[in-house]
Write a protein that holds these residues in place. Structure first.
Motif, short mmCIF file in Angstrom:
data_model
loop_
_atom_site.label_atom_id
_atom_site.label_comp_id
_atom_site.label_asym_id
_atom_site.label_seq_id
_atom_site.Cartn_x
_atom_site.Cartn_y
_atom_site.Cartn_z
N GLY A 54 13.87 2.27 14.76
CA GLY A 54 12.85 3.29 14.93
C GLY A 54 12.14 3.55 13.61
O GLY A 54 12.62 3.14 12.54
N LEU A 55 11.02 4.20 13.66
CA LEU A 55 10.29 4.54 12.45
C LEU A 55 10.94 5.75 11.78
O LEU A 55 11.49 6.62 12.45
N PRO A 56 10.89 5.84 10.43
CA PRO A 56 11.43 7.01 9.72
C PRO A 56 10.51 8.21 9.85
O PRO A 56 9.42 8.12 10.44
N SER A 57 10.93 9.34 9.29
CA SER A 57 10.13 10.56 9.40
C SER A 57 8.78 10.41 8.72
O SER A 57 7.80 11.05 9.12
N LYS A 58 8.72 9.60 7.69
CA LYS A 58 7.43 9.32 7.03
C LYS A 58 7.24 7.80 6.95
O LYS A 58 7.62 7.17 5.96
N PRO A 59 6.69 7.19 7.97
CA PRO A 59 6.54 5.74 8.00
C PRO A 59 5.62 5.24 6.89
O PRO A 59 4.65 5.91 6.50
N ALA A 60 5.91 4.05 6.39
CA ALA A 60 5.05 3.44 5.37
C ALA A 60 3.64 3.24 5.91
O ALA A 60 2.67 3.22 5.14
N ALA A 61 3.51 3.12 7.22
CA ALA A 61 2.18 2.92 7.83
C ALA A 61 1.23 4.06 7.51
O ALA A 61 0.01 3.86 7.46
N GLU A 62 1.76 5.26 7.27
CA GLU A 62 0.90 6.40 6.96
C GLU A 62 0.15 6.22 5.64
O GLU A 62 -0.88 6.86 5.42
N ASN A 63 0.67 5.38 4.76
CA ASN A 63 0.04 5.17 3.45
C ASN A 63 -0.99 4.04 3.47
O ASN A 63 -1.70 3.83 2.49
N ILE A 64 -1.04 3.28 4.55
CA ILE A 64 -1.90 2.09 4.60
C ILE A 64 -3.26 2.47 5.18
O ILE A 64 -3.36 3.18 6.18
N ASP A 65 -4.31 1.97 4.51
CA ASP A 65 -5.67 2.26 4.95
C ASP A 65 -6.56 1.06 4.63
O ASP A 65 -6.14 0.12 3.93
N ILE A 66 -7.76 1.07 5.15
CA ILE A 66 -8.72 0.01 4.88
C ILE A 66 -10.11 0.63 4.72
O ILE A 66 -10.46 1.57 5.44
N GLY A 67 -10.84 0.14 3.75
CA GLY A 67 -12.17 0.67 3.48
C GLY A 67 -13.26 -0.14 4.15
O GLY A 67 -13.01 -1.17 4.78
N ALA A 68 -14.51 0.33 3.99
CA ALA A 68 -15.66 -0.34 4.59
C ALA A 68 -15.83 -1.76 4.05
O ALA A 68 -16.40 -2.63 4.73
N ASP A 69 -15.32 -2.00 2.83
CA ASP A 69 -15.43 -3.33 2.23
C ASP A 69 -14.32 -4.28 2.71
O ASP A 69 -14.25 -5.43 2.29
N GLY A 70 -13.42 -3.76 3.56
CA GLY A 70 -12.34 -4.60 4.07
C GLY A 70 -11.10 -4.61 3.20
O GLY A 70 -10.12 -5.28 3.55
N ASN A 71 -11.14 -3.89 2.07
CA ASN A 71 -9.98 -3.85 1.19
C ASN A 71 -8.90 -2.94 1.74
O ASN A 71 -9.15 -1.78 2.07
N ILE A 72 -7.68 -3.48 1.84
CA ILE A 72 -6.53 -2.72 2.33
C ILE A 72 -5.88 -2.00 1.16
O ILE A 72 -5.73 -2.56 0.08
N THR A 73 -5.47 -0.78 1.38
CA THR A 73 -4.76 -0.02 0.35
C THR A 73 -3.44 0.50 0.93
O THR A 73 -3.27 0.58 2.14
N GLY A 74 -2.51 0.85 0.03
CA GLY A 74 -1.27 1.48 0.43
C GLY A 74 -0.18 0.53 0.88
O GLY A 74 0.89 0.96 1.30
N LEU A 75 -0.43 -0.77 0.79
CA LEU A 75 0.59 -1.75 1.16
C LEU A 75 1.39 -2.05 -0.09
O LEU A 75 0.87 -2.55 -1.09
N PHE A 76 2.70 -1.74 -0.07
CA PHE A 76 3.49 -1.88 -1.30
C PHE A 76 4.72 -2.73 -1.03
O PHE A 76 5.03 -3.03 0.11
#
Length: 556
Positions: free
Chosen positions: A534-556
């Motif tokens: 199961g997912l934890p209380s604060k999933p890593a997915a919450e930190n992942i985002d993508i901008g209009a330029d297609g750059n992904i952020t928050g993947l660690f």
């Protein structure tokens, strides 16, 4: 300013994949490109004659903490370090699962300046291998339900179906479900569920297959259900293995990528080590040994899980003979095994390090059970003190075990040169004489008890009534002469995650078995193991985002 793993990866200069292939003397025409920086490698590049004299280095670890101890980072750093001292080395790794990527651990492509690239691609869809495994697995589930709906000529008891569906995501809501609702046209209502793709037997079979023909045979041998008179029903009886293998035509080929420093990395397969064999494919490892002089490969979690399964199961099936095992440890893990709370792990505590050394000593002992020379790699963090590190180095010296500091995260290959030199010295000493812990022909109980007593340190093994009944069934249907792949917690040498450090006098309780007849092993289940996390209380997915330029952020 401290950069994230993703920022370091994005700032790195990647070489075209044909330049990486040249380092392994692979002709560009042999590559099956997936864009500019990734390629599939055809199986014909595996050459038994070229594997003679090559060195195989297993990287394992002490019992991990929740955050992990940097085993993949240390493996990549060691590859960089060996190349820096003039040894043509490839690192061979598993593919990350989206479950951990979006769950607790985040990315699994190394860290800092010891990463494999392209980091974002490897951690997300990559070359679609997991998706193909998922489709192959679920095709078999669909054919099974359709067979029952269309008349059930195989006399399958719907209450005895053991083949679930899979998806590559942490999803606790799908662990136990009811299918076939909605009337007669929708099939027969029955209980079922989902496992995570890394737990699929198709994944396990792919990682133990020699080629496409062997893979097709393994898939045909999968047991999906039992009849009303309790006879096993195989995938081949549903005529499923051909189509399932067709979906894996490209998946069976390993993926070639690169490290930050431009050295070759082969990534293929991704079974978890607490519920499956926990290492990359036999094909990928043999590919590496055909192309490089040294191959560095890691097995999931610690020596009692991925390490033991790599050595007892994968090496025996794949005809592999490792030359040594690197045991990754961290100061924070040693303190954790001494009972220090997470929030206090950064504080100096030499006495706690001394107490936690019992866990490291057990893993050293485990490697020696296989007649392999262990090397200890101290994965250094900035909070580690010289006194704490010196305690570990002196203890290793007293045990006659070579040890070195690994600083791959901070310094890349430069930070792993000392470790590389130690590994080279031990690998070329000829002191290892790899010997598996058991033979496949041993009785099931003898195999289990050998691993439990020697590797876990258990005093006894208990079997539930259900487990005893299953053993009798295995003996009857010819599944007693296959290896075992014990499923248990990764957080303890025992089957109780609360028993830290080096527990003694405990009993391993085998409550039941899963069967992987296609992959070629049985799975004794010790304790409570989730095949769908199961997912934890604060999933890593919450930190992942993508901008209009297609750059992904928050993947660690």
């Amino acid at each position: 300013m401290n950069l994230t793993d993703q920022e370091i990866a994005r700032a790195s200069t990647m070489r075209p994949i044909n330049q990486i292939a040249q380092k392994l003397q692979i002709d560009e025409d042999e590559l099956r490109p997936y864009g500019k920086y990734v390629a599939k490698l055809p199986l014909r590049l595996i050459d038994e004659s070229k594997m003679i004299g090559k060195k195989l280095i297993l990287v394992t670890a002490i019992t991990p903490t929740v955050a992990g101890e940097g085993k993949t980072t240390a493996s990549i750093g060691l590859c960089e370090g060996l190349n820096k001292i003039g040894i043509k080395t490839a690192v061979v790794l598993r593919e990350p699962s989206l479950g951990p990527v979006f769950g607790m651990k985040g990315g699994a492509a190394g860290g800092g300046y010891s990463q494999v690239l392209p980091m974002e691609s490897i951690n997300l869809h990559f070359t679609g291998d997991f998706a193909a495994i998922e489709k192959s697995h679920n095709l078999l589930a669909a054919l099974l339900d359709n067979h029952i709906h269309q008349g059930n000529t195989l006399n399958i008891d719907a209450r005895k179906i053991v083949w679930k569906r899979v998806m590559d995501m942490n999803e606790r809501a799908l662990r136990d479900i009811v299918t076939g609702l909605g009337g007669a046209a929708q099939g027969i209502p029955r209980e079922s569920g989902f496992d995570i793709t890394a737990a699929s037997e198709v994944m396990a079979a792919l990682c133990l297959a020699k080629d496409l023909v062997d893979l097709k045979e393994k898939l045909g041998n999968i047991i999906v259900a039992y009849t009303y008179d309790n006879q096993p029903v195989y995938a081949r009886e549903l005529k499923a293995q051909g189509a399932m293998t067709a979906l894996l035509k490209h998946t069976i080929m390993p993926n070639l990528v690169q490290t930050i420093e431009g050295n070759p990395a082969i990534i293929h397969g991704g079974p978890f080590a607490n519920i499956a064999q926990g290492s990359n494919s036999i094909i990928a490892t043999r590919m590496g040994l055909s192309l490089a002089d040294y191959v560095v490969t890691e097995a999931g979690f610690a020596s009692d899980l991925g390490g033991e399964k790599f050595l007892d199961l994968k090496c025996q099936y794949g005809g592999l003979k490792p030359d040594l095992a690197v045991i990754v440890t961290t100061i924070r893990a040693l303190k954790s095994h001494a009972g220090v709370k997470f929030e206090a792990l950064k504080e100096p505590n030499a006495e706690a390090v001394k107490v936690g050394l019992e866990n490291l000593e057990k893993h050293i002992e485990n490697i020696k059970h296989f007649m392999l020379c262990p090397v200890v790699a101290i994965n250094k963090f900035y909070t580690d003190t010289d006194e704490e590190i010196d305690i570990v180095l002196k203890r290793c010296e007293a045990l006659g075990v070579k040890a070195a500091i690994s600083e791959g995260w901070e310094k890349g290959g430069e930070g792993c040169i000392d470790l590389a030199k130690v590994v080279k010295e031990v690998a070329e000493s000829g002191k290892s004489n790899f010997t598996p812990l058991y033979n496949f022909d041993w009785p099931i109980e003898q195999k289990i008890e050998t691993v439990a007593r020697k590797i876990y340190g258990a005093a006894e093994v208990e079997y539930s009534l259900k487990a005893k009944q299953q053993i009798r069934l295995f003996n009857k249907i010819g599944l007693d002469k296959v290896p075992i792949c014990i499923a248990k917690t990764q957080y303890s040498l025992s089957d109780d995650p609360k028993l830290i450090n080096r527990p003694k006098g405990f009993t391993i309780k085998i409550r039941e078995f899963d069967i992987a007849a296609g992959a070629g092993f049985i799975i004794p289940i010790a304790g409570t193991i989730m095949r769908m996390p199961g997912l934890p209380s604060k999933p890593a997915a919450e930190n992942i985002d993508i901008g209009a330029d297609g750059n992904i952020t928050g993947l660690f």
